[in-house]
Scaffold this motif. Structure first.
Motif, PDB file in Angstrom:
ATOM      1  N   VAL A  57       0.847  -1.195   0.000  1.00  0.00           N
ATOM      2  CA  VAL A  57       0.000   0.000   0.000  1.00  0.00           C
ATOM      3  C   VAL A  57       0.882   1.243   0.000  1.00  0.00           C
ATOM      4  O   VAL A  57       1.836   1.345   0.772  1.00  0.00           O
ATOM      5  CB  VAL A  57      -0.937   0.004   1.229  1.00  0.00           C
ATOM      6  N   ASP A  58       0.538   2.185  -0.863  1.00  0.00           N
ATOM      7  CA  ASP A  58       1.335   3.397  -1.051  1.00  0.00           C
ATOM      8  C   ASP A  58       0.399   4.603  -1.070  1.00  0.00           C
ATOM      9  O   ASP A  58      -0.726   4.515  -1.583  1.00  0.00           O
ATOM     10  CB  ASP A  58       2.098   3.288  -2.374  1.00  0.00           C
ATOM     11  N   PHE A  59       0.844   5.723  -0.522  1.00  0.00           N
ATOM     12  CA  PHE A  59       0.041   6.950  -0.496  1.00  0.00           C
ATOM     13  C   PHE A  59       0.825   8.094  -1.121  1.00  0.00           C
ATOM     14  O   PHE A  59       2.012   8.259  -0.854  1.00  0.00           O
ATOM     15  CB  PHE A  59      -0.323   7.331   0.943  1.00  0.00           C
ATOM     16  N   GLU A  60       0.131   8.895  -1.938  1.00  0.00           N
ATOM     17  CA  GLU A  60       0.759  10.068  -2.537  1.00  0.00           C
ATOM     18  C   GLU A  60      -0.269  11.166  -2.761  1.00  0.00           C
ATOM     19  O   GLU A  60      -1.476  10.904  -2.898  1.00  0.00           O
ATOM     20  CB  GLU A  60       1.419   9.708  -3.864  1.00  0.00           C
ATOM     21  N   ALA A  61       0.198  12.395  -2.781  1.00  0.00           N
ATOM     22  CA  ALA A  61      -0.682  13.530  -3.053  1.00  0.00           C
ATOM     23  C   ALA A  61      -1.061  13.525  -4.528  1.00  0.00           C
ATOM     24  O   ALA A  61      -0.279  13.121  -5.383  1.00  0.00           O
ATOM     25  CB  ALA A  61       0.020  14.835  -2.691  1.00  0.00           C
ATOM     26  N   ALA A  62      -2.289  13.967  -4.848  1.00  0.00           N
ATOM     27  CA  ALA A  62      -2.775  13.955  -6.232  1.00  0.00           C
ATOM     28  C   ALA A  62      -3.545  15.230  -6.550  1.00  0.00           C
ATOM     29  O   ALA A  62      -4.204  15.802  -5.679  1.00  0.00           O
ATOM     30  CB  ALA A  62      -3.670  12.738  -6.464  1.00  0.00           C
ATOM     31  N   THR A  63      -3.434  15.656  -7.798  1.00  0.00           N
ATOM     32  CA  THR A  63      -4.129  16.874  -8.229  1.00  0.00           C
ATOM     33  C   THR A  63      -5.533  16.588  -8.763  1.00  0.00           C
ATOM     34  O   THR A  63      -6.372  17.485  -8.826  1.00  0.00           O
ATOM     35  CB  THR A  63      -3.328  17.582  -9.338  1.00  0.00           C
ATOM     36  N   SER A  64      -5.805  15.336  -9.158  1.00  0.00           N
ATOM     37  CA  SER A  64      -7.097  14.999  -9.742  1.00  0.00           C
ATOM     38  C   SER A  64      -7.372  13.517  -9.545  1.00  0.00           C
ATOM     39  O   SER A  64      -6.552  12.792  -8.982  1.00  0.00           O
ATOM     40  CB  SER A  64      -7.119  15.338 -11.241  1.00  0.00           C
ATOM     41  N   HIS A  65      -8.518  13.078 -10.011  1.00  0.00           N
ATOM     42  CA  HIS A  65      -8.880  11.663  -9.901  1.00  0.00           C
ATOM     43  C   HIS A  65      -9.785  11.275 -11.067  1.00  0.00           C
ATOM     44  O   HIS A  65     -10.409  12.136 -11.696  1.00  0.00           O
ATOM     45  CB  HIS A  65      -9.599  11.392  -8.576  1.00  0.00           C
ATOM     46  N   PRO A  66      -9.892   9.996 -11.391  1.00  0.00           N
ATOM     47  CA  PRO A  66     -10.756   9.559 -12.488  1.00  0.00           C
ATOM     48  C   PRO A  66     -12.234   9.775 -12.165  1.00  0.00           C
ATOM     49  O   PRO A  66     -12.608   9.959 -10.997  1.00  0.00           O
ATOM     50  CB  PRO A  66     -10.444   8.055 -12.602  1.00  0.00           C
ATOM     51  N   ASP A  67     -13.055   9.707 -13.170  1.00  0.00           N
ATOM     52  CA  ASP A  67     -14.503   9.829 -12.999  1.00  0.00           C
ATOM     53  C   ASP A  67     -15.104   8.425 -12.885  1.00  0.00           C
ATOM     54  O   ASP A  67     -14.799   7.526 -13.676  1.00  0.00           O
ATOM     55  CB  ASP A  67     -15.115  10.557 -14.198  1.00  0.00           C
ATOM     56  N   LYS A  68     -15.973   8.226 -11.915  1.00  0.00           N
ATOM     57  CA  LYS A  68     -16.535   6.900 -11.649  1.00  0.00           C
ATOM     58  C   LYS A  68     -17.303   6.354 -12.844  1.00  0.00           C
ATOM     59  O   LYS A  68     -17.102   5.211 -13.271  1.00  0.00           O
ATOM     60  CB  LYS A  68     -17.458   6.962 -10.433  1.00  0.00           C
ATOM     61  N   ARG A  69     -18.204   7.144 -13.378  1.00  0.00           N
ATOM     62  CA  ARG A  69     -19.051   6.672 -14.472  1.00  0.00           C
ATOM     63  C   ARG A  69     -18.241   6.407 -15.737  1.00  0.00           C
ATOM     64  O   ARG A  69     -18.480   5.433 -16.451  1.00  0.00           O
ATOM     65  CB  ARG A  69     -20.161   7.685 -14.760  1.00  0.00           C
ATOM     66  N   THR A  70     -17.296   7.285 -16.008  1.00  0.00           N
ATOM     67  CA  THR A  70     -16.452   7.093 -17.186  1.00  0.00           C
ATOM     68  C   THR A  70     -15.654   5.804 -17.069  1.00  0.00           C
ATOM     69  O   THR A  70     -15.498   5.062 -18.044  1.00  0.00           O
ATOM     70  CB  THR A  70     -15.496   8.285 -17.361  1.00  0.00           C
TER      71      THR A  70
END
Length: 233
Positions: free
Chosen positions: A123-136
């Motif tokens: 398990v790894d954690f990192e800061a992110a600027t965005s995320h994917p869309d669930k429906r897409t």
């Protein structure tokens, strides 16, 4: 919500596989060098004690189901600049969010009797600027991706991986980022159960929820104590 570049997850998984390859020899030596008679820890520890004791009752049971065992070994972690071993901790994970893969504080778990040096989970954690869309994600790859309605985005894939994004603004050298991305990488050949999607998400959600608490983001993170059924179209 913006979409992440389609190759990002693939590149991340390739880099992770390279890391496993480079560290496997050291892992074998570390694991085999411990005599089962030398200490109780050499015989393995329960699921509730791995990853800085961040697995709740449901997550501990999930880890036992996918592995077929109740005893585990944990990789000590990558060395710090001073050469000291750095075992996974919530403080270490929080401090490394904006670092490179080699600078972050991962939790790597093996079954206690493993001789292959193939991690059960990492398990790894990192800061992110965005995320994917669930429906897409469902529409593009519905047969390979299982999406859950927790956090900002949560999904498992057919390659035994999982990812979970939750809202939590953190600052690093490059500025602030609004999300934290939790990634789970698994060898697959270490799994006892064939269908592990929900169990993988239960484990990842439990560890992520504890990190969100550490970061002071519990209210915004939307990480429930119980993982719901996957989203269907």
């Amino acid at each position: 919500m913006s979409q992440m570049p389609p190759l990002e997850n693939q590149v991340g998984q390739i880099n992770k596989l390279l890391w496993w390859t480079l560290s496997s020899a050291l892992t074998v030596a570390a694991l085999s060098g411990c005599s089962k008679d030398s200490s109780s820890e050499a015989d393995g520890v329960p699921a509730t004690q791995v990853c800085a004791s961040t697995l709740d009752t449901s997550a501990a049971a999930a880890l036992e189901r996918i592995s077929g065992t109740d005893k585990f070994a944990e990789l000590e972690g990558q060395s710090t600049a001073s050469g000291a071993s750095q075992k996974f901790s919530l403080s270490g994970a929080a401090e490394g969010l904006h670092g490179t893969a080699s600078e972050r504080n991962q939790c790597t778990i093996y079954t206690a009797d493993d001789k292959s040096a193939h991690p059960l989970i990492e398990v790894d954690f990192e800061a992110a600027t965005s995320h994917p869309d669930k429906r897409t994600a469902l529409q593009k790859d519905s047969q390979k991706t299982t999406v859950y309605s927790i956090g900002a985005y949560a999904a498992t894939n057919a390659n035994f991986g999982a990812s979970l994004f939750f809202a939590c603004s953190t600052k690093g050298p490059e500025g602030a980022k609004p999300y934290v991305k939790a990634s789970m990488y698994s060898s697959g050949d270490q799994f006892e159960e064939e269908e592990t999607s929900k169990d993988r998400m239960i484990i990842l959600n439990s560890i992520s929820r504890r990190l969100a608490e550490k970061l002071g983001c519990s209210k915004d993170a939307s990480l429930p104590t119980e993982v719901p059924a996957p989203i269907t179209q």
